[in-house]
Design a protein around this motif. Sequence first.
Motif, short mmCIF file in Angstrom:
data_model
loop_
_atom_site.label_atom_id
_atom_site.label_comp_id
_atom_site.label_asym_id
_atom_site.label_seq_id
_atom_site.Cartn_x
_atom_site.Cartn_y
_atom_site.Cartn_z
N GLU A 186 44.14 40.70 38.72
CA GLU A 186 44.06 41.38 37.42
C GLU A 186 43.82 40.35 36.31
O GLU A 186 42.97 40.54 35.44
N GLY A 236 40.29 39.05 36.13
CA GLY A 236 39.26 40.05 35.92
C GLY A 236 38.59 40.56 37.18
O GLY A 236 37.55 41.20 37.12
N TRP A 295 38.92 49.89 45.60
CA TRP A 295 38.34 48.64 45.11
C TRP A 295 39.07 47.43 45.70
O TRP A 295 38.44 46.46 46.11
N GLN A 323 32.26 42.08 37.38
CA GLN A 323 31.75 42.22 36.02
C GLN A 323 30.49 43.07 35.99
O GLN A 323 30.32 43.91 35.10
N HIS A 335 31.08 46.82 36.18
CA HIS A 335 31.46 47.46 34.92
C HIS A 335 30.26 47.82 34.07
O HIS A 335 30.36 48.71 33.23
N ASP A 384 41.61 52.56 42.60
CA ASP A 384 42.05 51.16 42.52
C ASP A 384 42.24 50.59 43.92
O ASP A 384 41.81 49.46 44.20
N ASP A 408 40.51 45.72 37.57
CA ASP A 408 40.85 46.24 36.25
C ASP A 408 42.36 46.36 36.12
O ASP A 408 43.04 46.67 37.11
#
Length: 125
Positions: free
Chosen positions: A23, A26, A48, A70, A73, A45, A29
Amino acid sequence: MSYSIAQAAQRSGLSIDTLRYYERIGLVDPPARDSGGRRSYSEEDLGWLAFVTRLRTTGMPIRMMREFAQLRHRGDLTAGRRKQILVEHRNDVRARIAELQTSLEVLDYKIDHYAVVERDLEATA
């Protein structure tokens, strides 16, 4: 359904410290928080986390995993780059598997060799 950090750790096979670290950097999330301010992980979650764990198991560097996260997102416009990352990593995994297969063959050869040596020693004893 939601899961506490301890439940998420148990279900994912990761430690609580690893979840917090992922977390912090990054890679995952920040999960939702319950009314007491405690982390609350969703099925999404956990899905992932399962994917990230697979990437890590295959030896993907954290730096690449972070890039992938990244890009995720930023949505479907990054699908091409995400696919490229996975294709390149798959090639690396296949190369490592081939290396391991060769090493396994050497081990098998040596084990067979020592079995013959042992048999010969028993026959002469």
